[in-house]
Each structure stands twice: as structure tokens, then as C-alpha cells.
Design a protein around this motif. Structure first.
Motif, PDB file in Angstrom:
ATOM      1  N   HIS A 108      42.301  61.920  30.975  1.00 20.64           N
ATOM      2  CA  HIS A 108      42.978  61.669  32.243  1.00 20.64           C
ATOM      3  C   HIS A 108      41.916  61.222  33.244  1.00 20.64           C
ATOM      4  CE1 HIS A 108      41.674  65.871  32.588  1.00 20.64           C
ATOM      5  NE2 HIS A 108      41.641  65.663  33.893  1.00 20.64           N
ATOM      6  N   LEU A 109      42.356  60.797  34.421  1.00 22.73           N
ATOM      7  CA  LEU A 109      41.465  60.126  35.355  1.00 22.73           C
ATOM      8  C   LEU A 109      41.121  60.984  36.572  1.00 22.73           C
ATOM      9  CD1 LEU A 109      43.197  56.654  35.117  1.00 22.73           C
ATOM     10  CD2 LEU A 109      41.034  57.341  34.076  1.00 22.73           C
ATOM     11  N   SER A 138      48.724  60.251  35.336  1.00 24.41           N
ATOM     12  CA  SER A 138      49.082  59.034  36.069  1.00 24.41           C
ATOM     13  C   SER A 138      47.898  58.077  36.159  1.00 24.41           C
ATOM     14  CB  SER A 138      49.600  59.375  37.465  1.00 24.41           C
ATOM     15  OG  SER A 138      48.610  60.043  38.216  1.00 24.41           O
ATOM     16  N   THR A 139      48.223  56.808  36.380  1.00 28.24           N
ATOM     17  CA  THR A 139      47.203  55.770  36.540  1.00 28.24           C
ATOM     18  C   THR A 139      47.288  55.125  37.913  1.00 28.24           C
ATOM     19  OG1 THR A 139      48.658  54.147  35.500  1.00 28.24           O
ATOM     20  CG2 THR A 139      47.071  55.283  34.063  1.00 28.24           C
ATOM     21  N   SER A 140      47.986  55.788  38.829  1.00 31.21           N
ATOM     22  CA  SER A 140      48.040  55.312  40.214  1.00 31.21           C
ATOM     23  C   SER A 140      48.318  56.506  41.117  1.00 31.21           C
ATOM     24  CB  SER A 140      49.128  54.243  40.403  1.00 31.21           C
ATOM     25  OG  SER A 140      50.403  54.808  40.172  1.00 31.21           O
ATOM     26  N   ILE A 187      36.834  59.012  33.393  1.00 27.55           N
ATOM     27  CA  ILE A 187      37.719  59.619  32.401  1.00 27.55           C
ATOM     28  C   ILE A 187      37.174  61.010  32.088  1.00 27.55           C
ATOM     29  CG2 ILE A 187      38.608  59.464  30.045  1.00 27.55           C
ATOM     30  CD1 ILE A 187      37.863  56.423  30.169  1.00 27.55           C
ATOM     31  N   ALA A 245      37.018  53.228  32.112  1.00 29.49           N
ATOM     32  CA  ALA A 245      37.969  53.313  33.220  1.00 29.49           C
ATOM     33  C   ALA A 245      37.631  52.231  34.235  1.00 29.49           C
ATOM     34  CB  ALA A 245      37.892  54.688  33.879  1.00 29.49           C
ATOM     35  N   VAL A 283      45.831  57.544  28.010  1.00 30.04           N
ATOM     36  CA  VAL A 283      45.889  58.417  29.185  1.00 30.04           C
ATOM     37  C   VAL A 283      46.979  59.457  28.940  1.00 30.04           C
ATOM     38  CG1 VAL A 283      46.303  58.545  31.674  1.00 30.04           C
ATOM     39  CG2 VAL A 283      45.071  56.584  30.713  1.00 30.04           C
ATOM     40  N   GLU A 316      45.029  51.983  41.968  1.00 24.10           N
ATOM     41  CA  GLU A 316      45.628  51.595  40.681  1.00 24.10           C
ATOM     42  C   GLU A 316      44.483  51.581  39.681  1.00 24.10           C
ATOM     43  OE1 GLU A 316      48.917  50.965  40.262  1.00 24.10           O
ATOM     44  OE2 GLU A 316      49.371  51.175  42.405  1.00 24.10           O
ATOM     45  N   MET A 317      44.675  52.231  38.540  1.00 30.72           N
ATOM     46  CA  MET A 317      43.593  52.401  37.584  1.00 30.72           C
ATOM     47  C   MET A 317      44.060  52.013  36.180  1.00 30.72           C
ATOM     48  SD  MET A 317      42.747  56.174  39.160  1.00 30.72           S
ATOM     49  CE  MET A 317      44.496  56.562  39.218  1.00 30.72           C
ATOM     50  N   ALA A 318      43.094  51.615  35.353  1.00 29.23           N
ATOM     51  CA  ALA A 318      43.391  51.257  33.966  1.00 29.23           C
ATOM     52  C   ALA A 318      42.295  51.824  33.069  1.00 29.23           C
ATOM     53  CB  ALA A 318      43.470  49.744  33.817  1.00 29.23           C
ATOM     54  N   THR A 319      42.616  51.933  31.793  1.00 30.11           N
ATOM     55  CA  THR A 319      41.632  52.402  30.817  1.00 30.11           C
ATOM     56  C   THR A 319      41.653  51.504  29.598  1.00 30.11           C
ATOM     57  OG1 THR A 319      43.194  53.883  29.702  1.00 30.11           O
ATOM     58  CG2 THR A 319      41.912  54.825  31.517  1.00 30.11           C
TER      59      THR A 319
END
Length: 161
Positions: free
Chosen positions: A89-90, A124-126, A142, A51, A77, A69-72
Motif C-alpha cells: 500500500h502507499l 487507495s491510489t488517490s 510502497i 511508486a 496495491v 493521484e498515485m500509480a505503481t
């Protein structure tokens, strides 16, 4: 005398038969080790699960609410739910440090969020996090459906004006 003996013997046989029937109807208790083994049957999560924060960056000065704002990498996700290998998920953890693999992230609840555990269990990733002015350490992690942490985390420090 033989009748009394026969009656007592018959009653004894009826009692024994009832006890055997009751024992057959009982559901065997689960062995806690078997339950743990079922959880482990999920398999290993991807070794390359990672992550990262794409925004803000380490050292940024931001305003509240903080837009994250996040990414994997290495996983898909997905919303929280049943554990699935390769899905997660985050969570953004504020000023609590990162958790070890396998630990469960507290919450989701208002009290956990007040302690700094922000769940993005909707997949969600944000999102936004309300923070008072100050300097904060953020950890992005994660977790699987039941919020067990795995994979590489990302840590940044930000200042909220």
C-alpha cells in the motif's frame, strides 16, 4: 528409623516428579533470531516495485486540500494487513524525506499524520492531503502490510497557494 528414611525418600520423589511435570508444561521461549528468520521467510519483494505520482507533477502550484493521484508498477496495491509478497500500500511523506528499504513508516495515527506521514492503508491510489500555503517536498513510497518500506520511491516538490 527406616520409616522416616522411606518417608523422606518418598517425599523427595514426589517433589522431583512435580518439578519434571511443571517443566514439561512450560512453553519454550521463542528465540528472537528465529522470529526474525520467520519475517525474512516472506521472501524478497519484487525488484521492479515502483511508486509514482501521476498528479500533481514536480513543480506544480496547487491548492489545498492537495489531490494526489498515485500509480505503481511491479506490485498489486492492497489494504494494509498481513505481509504478502508482491502486495503493498502507499504512503505520502511530506517534508521528511524518503525512508530506506525495510524502515517502518510511523503511524498510522493523527500524530504521525501531523508530522507528515500520510497512510493510504485502505489500498487507495488517490486521496487528499491538507497542507497550509508553502512549498513542500513529497515522497511516495510502497510498504508491505506492517508498513515496511520497499521498492523505488517518487519525489516531487509542490507549492500550495
Amino acid at each position: 528409623m527406616h520409616r522416616i528414611f522411606a518417608l523422606l525418600l518418598t517425599m523427595l520423589l514426589v517433589v522431583v516428579a512435580c518439578v519434571d511435570d511443571a517443566a514439561d508444561d512450560q512453553v519454550p521461549e521463542e528465540d528472537p533470531e528465529d522470529t526474525a528468520a520467520e519475517d525474512d521467510d516472506l521472501g524478497e519483494q519484487p525488484a521492479d516495485a515502483q511508486a509514482t505520482f501521476t498528479s500533481p507533477s514536480d513543480g506544480d502550484v496547487v491548492s489545498s486540500p492537495v489531490q494526489v493521484e498515485m500509480a505503481t508498477e511491479g506490485i498489486t496495491v492492497a489494504p494494509a494487513g498481513d505481509p504478502v509478497v508482491g502486495e503493498g500500500h502507499l504512503h505520502v511523506i511530506v517534508d521528511q524525506g524518503c525512508l530506506e528499504d525495510g524502515e517502518v513508516v510511523p503511524g498510522p495515527s493523527d500524530s504521525a499524520e501531523a508530522e507528515g506521514y500520510h497512510h493510504f492503508g485502505d489500498g487507495s491510489t488517490s486521496g487528499e492531503i491538507d497542507l497550509e500555503p508553502g512549498t513542500y517536498e513529497l515522497c511516495l513510497q510502497i510498504a508491505d502490510g506492517p508498513h515496511r518500506v520497499y521498492g523505488s520511491a517518487d519525489e516531487i516538490t509542490i507549492t500550495v497557494e
